[in-house]
Structures are given as C-alpha cells and as structure tokens.
Design a protein around this motif. Sequence first.
Motif, short mmCIF file in Angstrom:
data_model
loop_
_atom_site.label_atom_id
_atom_site.label_comp_id
_atom_site.label_asym_id
_atom_site.label_seq_id
_atom_site.Cartn_x
_atom_site.Cartn_y
_atom_site.Cartn_z
N TYR A 68 0.84 -1.20 0.00
CA TYR A 68 0.00 0.00 0.00
C TYR A 68 0.88 1.25 0.00
O TYR A 68 0.64 2.20 -0.77
CB TYR A 68 -0.90 -0.03 1.23
N ALA A 69 1.89 1.27 0.86
CA ALA A 69 2.77 2.44 0.96
C ALA A 69 3.53 2.67 -0.34
O ALA A 69 3.65 3.82 -0.81
CB ALA A 69 3.74 2.26 2.12
N LEU A 70 4.05 1.61 -0.93
CA LEU A 70 4.80 1.75 -2.17
C LEU A 70 3.89 2.26 -3.29
O LEU A 70 4.29 3.10 -4.11
CB LEU A 70 5.44 0.42 -2.56
N ASP A 71 2.67 1.75 -3.32
CA ASP A 71 1.71 2.20 -4.33
C ASP A 71 1.40 3.68 -4.17
O ASP A 71 1.29 4.43 -5.15
CB ASP A 71 0.44 1.36 -4.24
N GLY A 75 5.03 6.59 6.82
CA GLY A 75 3.78 7.27 7.12
C GLY A 75 2.61 6.65 6.39
O GLY A 75 1.53 6.42 6.98
N PHE A 76 2.79 6.35 5.09
CA PHE A 76 1.73 5.71 4.32
C PHE A 76 1.45 4.30 4.86
O PHE A 76 0.29 3.87 4.93
CB PHE A 76 2.11 5.63 2.85
N TYR A 77 2.51 3.59 5.22
CA TYR A 77 2.37 2.24 5.78
C TYR A 77 1.44 2.28 7.00
O TYR A 77 0.52 1.46 7.12
CB TYR A 77 3.75 1.72 6.16
N ARG A 78 1.68 3.23 7.89
CA ARG A 78 0.89 3.30 9.11
C ARG A 78 -0.56 3.69 8.84
O ARG A 78 -1.45 3.38 9.65
CB ARG A 78 1.55 4.27 10.10
N PRO A 123 -5.17 0.80 11.35
CA PRO A 123 -6.56 0.35 11.50
C PRO A 123 -6.83 -1.07 11.02
O PRO A 123 -7.80 -1.69 11.44
CB PRO A 123 -7.34 1.36 10.64
N ILE A 124 -5.96 -1.59 10.13
CA ILE A 124 -6.27 -2.88 9.47
C ILE A 124 -5.14 -3.89 9.64
O ILE A 124 -5.33 -5.00 10.14
CB ILE A 124 -6.53 -2.66 7.96
N GLY A 125 -3.95 -3.51 9.20
CA GLY A 125 -2.85 -4.47 9.08
C GLY A 125 -2.41 -5.11 10.38
O GLY A 125 -2.01 -6.28 10.40
#
Length: 216
Positions: free
Chosen positions: A21-24, A64-67, A72-74
């Motif tokens: 998700y973060a890389l995207d 930051g994007f990773y978190r 909430p999910i991962g």
Amino acid sequence: MVDLDGTLTDPYVGISSSILYALDKLGHPAVDEITLRAAIGPPLEASFAAMLGGDPVLAKQALGFYRERYAPIGAFENRVFDGIPDSLAALRAAGVRLFVASSKPRVFCEQIIERFGLAPYFDKVHGSELDGRWADKSELIAHVLEYEAIDRDQCVMIGDRRHDILGARANQIKVIAVEWGYGSPEEFGAYPPDTIVAEVSELAPAVLRHLRLEAA
C-alpha cells in the motif's frame, strides 16, 4: 524478553499488504515476496530505505503511508502461532517474568498482544516509539534491562531474526532463535544464537534450561 513478529505471531498478511500500500501511494513498483518477508523483523524505516534506493526522505514518507493502513487494518491481519499460549503459560507457571521486546512501535504491540489474548502472560510490553526511539534492537534491549532492573545472567532474548541475536549479544544476554519465524538457516549460521528451537513445544524447556530452572 520475547520478540513479537515472527516469534509470537505471524504478521505476514498485515505487514506485506501495508508495505505494498505504501509503495503504491508513492508510485513505486511493488516488491517481490522475498523482499516482503525480509522486511518482517528489522526496523521498517530501514527496510523501506533499502526498497527505495537508500532515500531517507522517501523512506519516512513510506513509513507514514504504511501506518495509514497498518494502524486500523494491518495490525490485526495476524495470527498467533500454534502452541504459543501453552508455552507462555508454562513459563509463567515456572515463575519466569516475560516481557515483549519488539522493534515495532509499542502502541501497535500493545494492541496486538491485547487483541490476541496474550496480555495475561506478560509483565509489560516494550517496543519502539513512533518517533523512532528504541527501534534499534540493541538499544531497546538495553532500555528494557535497565527499566525492568533485569539481571543479565537471568535473562534470555527469544526471536527469529539476526537483529534479536545481535541485540542480545550487544547486551551480554543469552539468545534463543526460533525456526518458525522469518529467519533462515543461513542467517542463523552467520549470526549464531545460543540455541535454535525448531518447534514451539521446545521453547519453554529451552528457556528453562538457560535460566537453570530445570535440569539440562
């Protein structure tokens, strides 16, 4: 002291999905499964830096994007390894004090330990802070030893990656590596622990031997 990811729980789905998700979000191509698995255990910002050509600014943005997804999910796309509650219960019954010591932010560690019913086994959960403090395993272990007033001669670090082994060595404590996590035989060969356990059922007896609480 016990590591979390790859030792108590298998976090692959949540961590890998949040990395992708973060890389995207950064417009960066997805990485392969080998890279994703290698990112489980070490401080994540350093893993992102390796994925992003060593750029520290991009690595912080990626974290930051990773978190955004992980919080909430991962964090809860996770499962406790079979037999872990029984092993922890056996250690507690033998009088062993247990502490989580993870490079993952403490706030996430606490949520995971609570959500998956492991909180009753631990005296306290220690992890890194969101600002990066204690992300280095050697520094984290030193912090836990001091904060909890632990006798090094009566302490064992349990983990699945070289960072756990190196952190223990830096603090002059014993270390047990577990084979059900994300370390490899090559990793344990290059960074030898005191003991390697292959099955969860072997964990409590190995700890008790190191602490001399039962016959070797």
